[in-house]
Design a protein around this motif. Structure first.
Motif, PDB file in Angstrom:
ATOM      1  N   ILE A 259      17.586   1.844  -5.727  1.00  0.00           N
ATOM      2  CA  ILE A 259      18.036   2.830  -4.748  1.00  0.00           C
ATOM      3  C   ILE A 259      16.862   3.744  -4.397  1.00  0.00           C
ATOM      4  CG2 ILE A 259      19.683   4.668  -4.253  1.00  0.00           C
ATOM      5  CD1 ILE A 259      21.467   3.420  -6.478  1.00  0.00           C
ATOM      6  N   TYR A 260      16.435   3.676  -3.136  1.00  0.00           N
ATOM      7  CA  TYR A 260      15.359   4.541  -2.647  1.00  0.00           C
ATOM      8  C   TYR A 260      15.968   5.772  -1.973  1.00  0.00           C
ATOM      9  CZ  TYR A 260      11.974   0.711  -3.201  1.00  0.00           C
ATOM     10  OH  TYR A 260      11.164  -0.281  -3.706  1.00  0.00           O
ATOM     11  N   THR A 261      15.533   6.949  -2.389  1.00  0.00           N
ATOM     12  CA  THR A 261      15.921   8.187  -1.711  1.00  0.00           C
ATOM     13  C   THR A 261      14.639   8.816  -1.172  1.00  0.00           C
ATOM     14  OG1 THR A 261      15.815   9.385  -3.827  1.00  0.00           O
ATOM     15  CG2 THR A 261      17.965   8.580  -3.121  1.00  0.00           C
ATOM     16  N   ASP A 262      14.497   8.858   0.156  1.00  0.00           N
ATOM     17  CA  ASP A 262      13.249   9.273   0.789  1.00  0.00           C
ATOM     18  C   ASP A 262      13.464  10.406   1.780  1.00  0.00           C
ATOM     19  OD1 ASP A 262      11.814   7.296  -0.520  1.00  0.00           O
ATOM     20  OD2 ASP A 262      12.103   5.840   1.088  1.00  0.00           O
ATOM     21  N   ALA A 263      12.565  11.372   1.746  1.00  0.00           N
ATOM     22  CA  ALA A 263      12.410  12.350   2.819  1.00  0.00           C
ATOM     23  C   ALA A 263      11.131  11.955   3.537  1.00  0.00           C
ATOM     24  CB  ALA A 263      12.329  13.765   2.273  1.00  0.00           C
ATOM     25  N   ALA A 264      11.262  11.339   4.705  1.00  0.00           N
ATOM     26  CA  ALA A 264      10.123  10.784   5.432  1.00  0.00           C
ATOM     27  C   ALA A 264       9.787  11.693   6.610  1.00  0.00           C
ATOM     28  CB  ALA A 264      10.442   9.375   5.913  1.00  0.00           C
TER      29      ALA A 264
ATOM     30  N   ALA B  66      12.100   9.141  -4.410  1.00  0.00           N
ATOM     31  CA  ALA B  66      12.274   8.584  -5.753  1.00  0.00           C
ATOM     32  C   ALA B  66      13.008   7.248  -5.661  1.00  0.00           C
ATOM     33  CB  ALA B  66      13.047   9.540  -6.644  1.00  0.00           C
ATOM     34  N   LEU B  67      12.631   6.338  -6.559  1.00  0.00           N
ATOM     35  CA  LEU B  67      13.307   5.047  -6.702  1.00  0.00           C
ATOM     36  C   LEU B  67      14.110   5.074  -7.991  1.00  0.00           C
ATOM     37  CD1 LEU B  67      13.855   2.021  -6.200  1.00  0.00           C
ATOM     38  CD2 LEU B  67      11.647   1.545  -7.303  1.00  0.00           C
ATOM     39  N   TRP B  68      15.423   4.829  -7.877  1.00  0.00           N
ATOM     40  CA  TRP B  68      16.332   4.842  -9.018  1.00  0.00           C
ATOM     41  C   TRP B  68      16.663   3.398  -9.373  1.00  0.00           C
ATOM     42  CZ3 TRP B  68      18.030   9.945 -10.328  1.00  0.00           C
ATOM     43  CH2 TRP B  68      17.660  10.925  -9.407  1.00  0.00           C
TER      44      TRP B  68
ATOM     45  N   ASN C 257       0.841  -1.190   0.000  1.00  0.00           N
ATOM     46  CA  ASN C 257       0.000   0.000   0.000  1.00  0.00           C
ATOM     47  C   ASN C 257       0.881   1.246   0.000  1.00  0.00           C
ATOM     48  OD1 ASN C 257      -2.263   1.675   0.195  1.00  0.00           O
ATOM     49  ND2 ASN C 257      -2.271   1.589   2.432  1.00  0.00           N
ATOM     50  N   SER C 258       1.944   1.210  -0.774  1.00  0.00           N
ATOM     51  CA  SER C 258       2.933   2.293  -0.765  1.00  0.00           C
ATOM     52  C   SER C 258       3.887   2.092  -1.929  1.00  0.00           C
ATOM     53  CB  SER C 258       3.713   2.304   0.558  1.00  0.00           C
ATOM     54  OG  SER C 258       4.261   1.015   0.817  1.00  0.00           O
ATOM     55  N   ASN C 259       4.725   3.110  -2.184  1.00  0.00           N
ATOM     56  CA  ASN C 259       5.757   3.038  -3.231  1.00  0.00           C
ATOM     57  C   ASN C 259       7.155   3.178  -2.670  1.00  0.00           C
ATOM     58  OD1 ASN C 259       3.312   4.989  -4.349  1.00  0.00           O
ATOM     59  ND2 ASN C 259       3.821   3.343  -5.768  1.00  0.00           N
ATOM     60  N   ASN C 260       7.284   3.595  -1.433  1.00  0.00           N
ATOM     61  CA  ASN C 260       8.576   3.971  -0.861  1.00  0.00           C
ATOM     62  C   ASN C 260       9.184   2.876  -0.003  1.00  0.00           C
ATOM     63  OD1 ASN C 260       7.924   4.549   2.202  1.00  0.00           O
ATOM     64  ND2 ASN C 260       6.210   5.328   1.017  1.00  0.00           N
ATOM     65  N   TRP C 261      10.357   3.144   0.530  1.00  0.00           N
ATOM     66  CA  TRP C 261      11.049   2.163   1.361  1.00  0.00           C
ATOM     67  C   TRP C 261      10.409   2.025   2.748  1.00  0.00           C
ATOM     68  CZ3 TRP C 261      14.342   2.499   5.790  1.00  0.00           C
ATOM     69  CH2 TRP C 261      15.046   1.318   6.066  1.00  0.00           C
ATOM     70  N   PHE C 262       9.741   3.067   3.220  1.00  0.00           N
ATOM     71  CA  PHE C 262       9.178   3.082   4.570  1.00  0.00           C
ATOM     72  C   PHE C 262       7.777   2.471   4.663  1.00  0.00           C
ATOM     73  CE2 PHE C 262      12.395   6.367   5.100  1.00  0.00           C
ATOM     74  CZ  PHE C 262      12.849   6.147   6.389  1.00  0.00           C
ATOM     75  N   PHE C 263       7.170   2.042   3.551  1.00  0.00           N
ATOM     76  CA  PHE C 263       5.777   1.618   3.528  1.00  0.00           C
ATOM     77  C   PHE C 263       4.868   2.813   3.851  1.00  0.00           C
ATOM     78  CE2 PHE C 263       8.202  -2.200   4.733  1.00  0.00           C
ATOM     79  CZ  PHE C 263       7.849  -3.055   3.711  1.00  0.00           C
ATOM     80  N   ASN C 264       3.624   2.509   4.323  1.00  0.00           N
ATOM     81  CA  ASN C 264       2.710   3.570   4.735  1.00  0.00           C
ATOM     82  C   ASN C 264       2.265   3.295   6.166  1.00  0.00           C
ATOM     83  OD1 ASN C 264       0.911   5.830   4.604  1.00  0.00           O
ATOM     84  ND2 ASN C 264       0.610   5.463   2.429  1.00  0.00           N
ATOM     85  N   MET C 265       1.406   4.144   6.705  1.00  0.00           N
ATOM     86  CA  MET C 265       1.002   4.006   8.104  1.00  0.00           C
ATOM     87  C   MET C 265       0.405   2.636   8.403  1.00  0.00           C
ATOM     88  SD  MET C 265       0.968   5.743  10.961  1.00  0.00           S
ATOM     89  CE  MET C 265       0.937   7.507  10.588  1.00  0.00           C
TER      90      MET C 265
END
Length: 382
Positions: free
Chosen positions: A339-344, A330-332, A122-130
């Motif tokens: 490579i995930y670059t996230d501002a969480a 963004a996912l590279w 339920n997410s696109n990033n490295w951290f998942f969602n809530m």
């Protein structure tokens, strides 16, 4: 509840025993596929003064091994992960036996993904969602799951005897696990799940879904079962030739533990990655995600996926402060590397702020601020 569980098990067993399987498939030779990943992680957290002075930390994330095998109509899918000791060390993420009745129907037995909400993530990033942090995203439990997918319609039904059961008997569940489950003095058991999906559009790019879940929560002290139930509706847009992905989901849950007299009923302990924290016993979670994939034609880089994922956790307990998280990044994609670059950003989120134990329970009313963790996760997948 026990009669329903018994009937469900008998039906699945009968279907497996009488399923027709092509003779040519039964004569196939064994197949084995091995894979895995190695990942390293850099992070810089705004609430950690010592880390700011160092300019962040860069170190080991995980080493994992994936195994897929098939012989005489029986498949195996397993994934073992090893993190640092501080994050739980080594444990199974998933492992199940599978039989395909046809191209549209299959059964899985073992540690498999619970059919609830948007899958696989339920997410696109490295951290998942809530939803991940309270046990409703990419959750894996021990049981039996039946899947039927005809393209336009998909449904899944499952019975789970327990969560990832690594410690048996009256002992407290271990938090050394991949997905969040109820821990502490409670243990999940005898859970039923059902999920229905309808796909729309010429290329089935629109997905509407509904999920329900109900089960028991056994208390070690009182030796009595409480209850747990949840429901969700979702929408996802994912077209094969479109760069856009949209994820929308709304869910609610209620947990009613059978604590000993005098104990606080407003929260339960949940655990993963080697540590427990408290989670409100009632709440709703609303999530939204948007991503855009940009193809790149270069020798090293093949694509960039930009995304933003937001989650709002409305706790239905008087005096509890609600939680938020938003991940922009963004996912590279570079050959075998992701490579995930996230501002969480987090507000009463244990992984994204200084408060760990009660961030997803009472929080810190009147003292909570938004915090940010900049994170780079680089993995080589083989």
């Amino acid at each position: 509840m026990h009669r329903i569980i018994l009937l469900f098990t008998i039906l699945l067993t009968s279907t497996l025993c009488y399923a027709q399987y092509p003779e040519d498939k039964l004569d196939e030779k064994p197949t084995l596929k091995l894979g895995g990943a190695v990942r390293f992680n850099y992070n810089l957290s705004t609430w950690k003064k010592d880390q700011l002075e160092r300019g962040g930390d860069f170190g080991y994330d995980l080493f994992r091994i994936n195994v897929e095998s098939e012989y005489k109509g029986i498949k195996l899918n397993a994934e073992f992960r090893h993190y640092s000791e501080a994050f739980g060390g080594g444990f199974l993420k998933q492992a199940w036996f599978q039989h395909d009745f046809s191209e549209k129907a299959q059964i899985q037995v073992g540690l498999n993904q619970v059919p609830f909400g948007i899958q696989q993530y339920n997410s696109n990033n490295w951290f998942f969602n809530m939803t991940y942090y309270i046990g409703f995203e990419d959750d894996h439990d021990m049981g039996v799951k039946y899947l039927h997918d005809s393209g336009k319609w998909q449904w899944q039904a499952a019975y789970y005897k327990s969560a990832e059961e690594f410690v048996f008997g009256q002992a407290e569940p271990s938090p050394n696990r991949y997905s969040y489950d109820i821990t502490g003095r409670n243990k999940e058991n005898n859970q039923l799940d059902f999920k229905l999906v309808r796909r729309l559009g010429d290329s089935l790019e629109h997905e509407l879904g509904a999920s329900v879940q109900g089960g028991l929560i056994y208390n070690i002290d009182t030796e009595r079962n409480g209850t747990k139930y949840a429901a969700a509706v979702h929408y996802e847009y994912q077209a094969e030739h479109s760069p856009w992905n949209v994820k929308l989901q709304a869910m609610l849950y209620r947990i009613n533990p059978e604590y000993a007299a005098g104990q606080d009923l407003d929260f339960v302990e949940m655990g993963a990655y080697g540590a427990n924290y408290n989670v409100a016993s009632k709440g709703e979670v609303y999530t939204a995600g948007l991503s855009y994939h940009l193809p790149v034609d270069s020798r090293l880089l093949q694509g960039i996926t930009f995304y933003d994922n937001y989650g709002y956790y409305n706790k239905r307990i008087s005096g509890f402060e609600n939680s938020h998280m938003n991940v922009l990044g963004a996912l590279w994609t570079a050959g075998p590397m992701y490579i995930y670059t996230d501002a969480a950003f987090g507000y009463n989120q244990p992984w994204l702020g200084p408060e760990w134990e009660n961030a997803l329970a009472a929080g810190t009313p009147g003292e909570t601020d938004w915090h940010m963790r900049f994170n780079i996760n680089m993995g080589y997948y083989f």
